[in-house]
Write an enzyme that holds these catalytic residues in place. Sequence first.
Site, PDB file in Angstrom:
ATOM      1  N   GLY A  96       0.844  -1.179   0.080  1.00  0.00           N
ATOM      2  CA  GLY A  96       0.120  -0.045   0.102  1.00  0.00           C
ATOM      3  C   GLY A  96       0.693   1.453   0.044  1.00  0.00           C
ATOM      4  O   GLY A  96       0.151   2.246   0.118  1.00  0.00           O
ATOM      5  N   GLN A  97       2.153   1.225  -0.033  1.00  0.00           N
ATOM      6  CA  GLN A  97       3.095   2.204  -0.154  1.00  0.00           C
ATOM      7  C   GLN A  97       2.737   3.360  -1.683  1.00  0.00           C
ATOM      8  O   GLN A  97       2.636   2.686  -2.489  1.00  0.00           O
ATOM      9  CB  GLN A  97       4.367   1.850  -0.002  1.00  0.00           C
ATOM     10  CG  GLN A  97       5.299   3.315   0.172  1.00  0.00           C
ATOM     11  CD  GLN A  97       6.763   2.977   0.368  1.00  0.00           C
ATOM     12  OE1 GLN A  97       7.200   1.731   0.198  1.00  0.00           O
ATOM     13  NE2 GLN A  97       7.341   3.935   0.820  1.00  0.00           N
ATOM     14  N   THR A  98       2.290   4.533  -1.324  1.00  0.00           N
ATOM     15  CA  THR A  98       2.237   5.228  -2.645  1.00  0.00           C
ATOM     16  C   THR A  98       3.317   6.362  -2.747  1.00  0.00           C
ATOM     17  O   THR A  98       3.469   6.903  -3.718  1.00  0.00           O
ATOM     18  CB  THR A  98       0.807   5.692  -2.639  1.00  0.00           C
ATOM     19  OG1 THR A  98       0.567   6.808  -1.456  1.00  0.00           O
ATOM     20  CG2 THR A  98      -0.254   4.848  -2.545  1.00  0.00           C
ATOM     21  N   VAL A  99       3.859   6.852  -1.688  1.00  0.00           N
ATOM     22  CA  VAL A  99       4.918   8.044  -1.789  1.00  0.00           C
ATOM     23  C   VAL A  99       6.089   6.924  -1.423  1.00  0.00           C
ATOM     24  O   VAL A  99       6.187   6.564  -0.035  1.00  0.00           O
ATOM     25  CB  VAL A  99       4.489   9.003  -0.721  1.00  0.00           C
ATOM     26  CG1 VAL A  99       5.871   9.815  -0.668  1.00  0.00           C
ATOM     27  CG2 VAL A  99       3.228   9.713  -1.362  1.00  0.00           C
ATOM     28  N   HIS A 103       7.741   6.474   5.507  1.00  0.00           N
ATOM     29  CA  HIS A 103       7.225   7.531   6.510  1.00  0.00           C
ATOM     30  C   HIS A 103       6.162   6.493   7.517  1.00  0.00           C
ATOM     31  O   HIS A 103       5.797   5.401   6.998  1.00  0.00           O
ATOM     32  CB  HIS A 103       6.155   8.422   5.625  1.00  0.00           C
ATOM     33  CG  HIS A 103       5.318   7.794   4.571  1.00  0.00           C
ATOM     34  ND1 HIS A 103       5.747   7.372   3.235  1.00  0.00           N
ATOM     35  CD2 HIS A 103       3.911   7.248   4.768  1.00  0.00           C
ATOM     36  CE1 HIS A 103       4.973   6.887   2.779  1.00  0.00           C
ATOM     37  NE2 HIS A 103       3.828   6.666   3.626  1.00  0.00           N
ATOM     38  N   HIS A 105       2.897   6.593   9.591  1.00  0.00           N
ATOM     39  CA  HIS A 105       1.505   7.212   9.788  1.00  0.00           C
ATOM     40  C   HIS A 105       1.265   7.190  11.325  1.00  0.00           C
ATOM     41  O   HIS A 105       1.302   6.179  11.996  1.00  0.00           O
ATOM     42  CB  HIS A 105       0.476   6.309   9.098  1.00  0.00           C
ATOM     43  CG  HIS A 105       0.468   6.476   7.505  1.00  0.00           C
ATOM     44  ND1 HIS A 105      -0.196   7.405   6.816  1.00  0.00           N
ATOM     45  CD2 HIS A 105       1.220   5.682   6.723  1.00  0.00           C
ATOM     46  CE1 HIS A 105       0.018   6.947   5.647  1.00  0.00           C
ATOM     47  NE2 HIS A 105       1.024   6.074   5.503  1.00  0.00           N
TER      48      HIS A 105
HETATM   49  P1  5GP Z   1       1.302   5.546   1.721  1.00  0.00           P
HETATM   50  O1  5GP Z   1       0.202   5.394   0.928  1.00  0.00           O
HETATM   51  O2  5GP Z   1       2.623   5.695   1.033  1.00  0.00           O
HETATM   52  O3  5GP Z   1       1.519   4.828   3.084  1.00  0.00           O
HETATM   53  O4  5GP Z   1       1.130   7.066   2.505  1.00  0.00           O
HETATM   54  C1  5GP Z   1       1.497   8.421   1.751  1.00  0.00           C
HETATM   55  C2  5GP Z   1       0.681   9.312   2.396  1.00  0.00           C
HETATM   56  O5  5GP Z   1       1.044  10.359   1.895  1.00  0.00           O
HETATM   57  C3  5GP Z   1      -0.920   9.395   2.167  1.00  0.00           C
HETATM   58  O6  5GP Z   1      -1.494   9.489   3.233  1.00  0.00           O
HETATM   59  C4  5GP Z   1      -1.034  10.745   1.577  1.00  0.00           C
HETATM   60  O7  5GP Z   1      -2.354  11.182   1.679  1.00  0.00           O
HETATM   61  C5  5GP Z   1       0.107  11.526   1.783  1.00  0.00           C
HETATM   62  N1  5GP Z   1       0.499  12.690   1.047  1.00  0.00           N
HETATM   63  C6  5GP Z   1       0.863  12.246  -0.600  1.00  0.00           C
HETATM   64  N2  5GP Z   1       1.282  13.600  -1.155  1.00  0.00           N
HETATM   65  C7  5GP Z   1       1.136  14.430   0.168  1.00  0.00           C
HETATM   66  C8  5GP Z   1       1.683  15.930   0.094  1.00  0.00           C
HETATM   67  O8  5GP Z   1       2.255  16.436  -1.007  1.00  0.00           O
HETATM   68  N3  5GP Z   1       1.722  16.406   1.501  1.00  0.00           N
HETATM   69  C9  5GP Z   1       1.445  15.647   2.493  1.00  0.00           C
HETATM   70  N4  5GP Z   1       1.333  16.572   3.720  1.00  0.00           N
HETATM   71  N5  5GP Z   1       0.878  14.556   2.453  1.00  0.00           N
HETATM   72  C10 5GP Z   1       0.810  13.895   1.358  1.00  0.00           C
END
Ligand code: 5GP
Length: 147
Positions: A96-99, A103, A105
Amino acid sequence: MQEPTDCIFCAIVAGRAPAAIVYRDEHVTAFLDLFPVVPGHLLIVPNRHAKGLTELDADAAARMVAVAQRLAAAVRRSPMPCEGINLFMAEGPVAGQTVFHCHLHVLPRHGSDGFHLGGSFLERLNPGRDDLDTLAASLRSALAALE
Ligand code: 5GP
Ligand code: ZN
């Protein structure tokens, strides 16, 4: 690792992109998620780019957890309704990683927040004791092989 030019979290850490920053020190930065799943949804990131937990420097990983602990205490003292906390980290798209800048949460939880963990997290497998022992042995070997 060299900072990738297209990483949004590197841009936030460097002050090149906007973010509602809550905490920063020499190792980590914490800011509010732009698309929160619950009010007060926070992200803690290492200041130095690492794609996921596996690439993360051990000191930064420890700092991220320590800061999560402090933020959890702060959330509980803030006016935000909070009865509990979830911590969550994804490594890799399948998880589920998108960025792809590591990080953690921090999700302040409240009985009426409407957030539900995925159903499959609640549906459990039921491996036998032998399977658990075999798996634990292979993991102990993999641990021992780490540098
Ligand atoms: P992942 O899905 O990788 O676990 O979480 C990535 C998180 O980064 C998501 O909760 C998404 O809402 C958050 N996110 C994506 N782009 C940005 C941004 O430009 N600024 C901030 N503050 N959060 C972001
Ligand atoms: Zn980055």
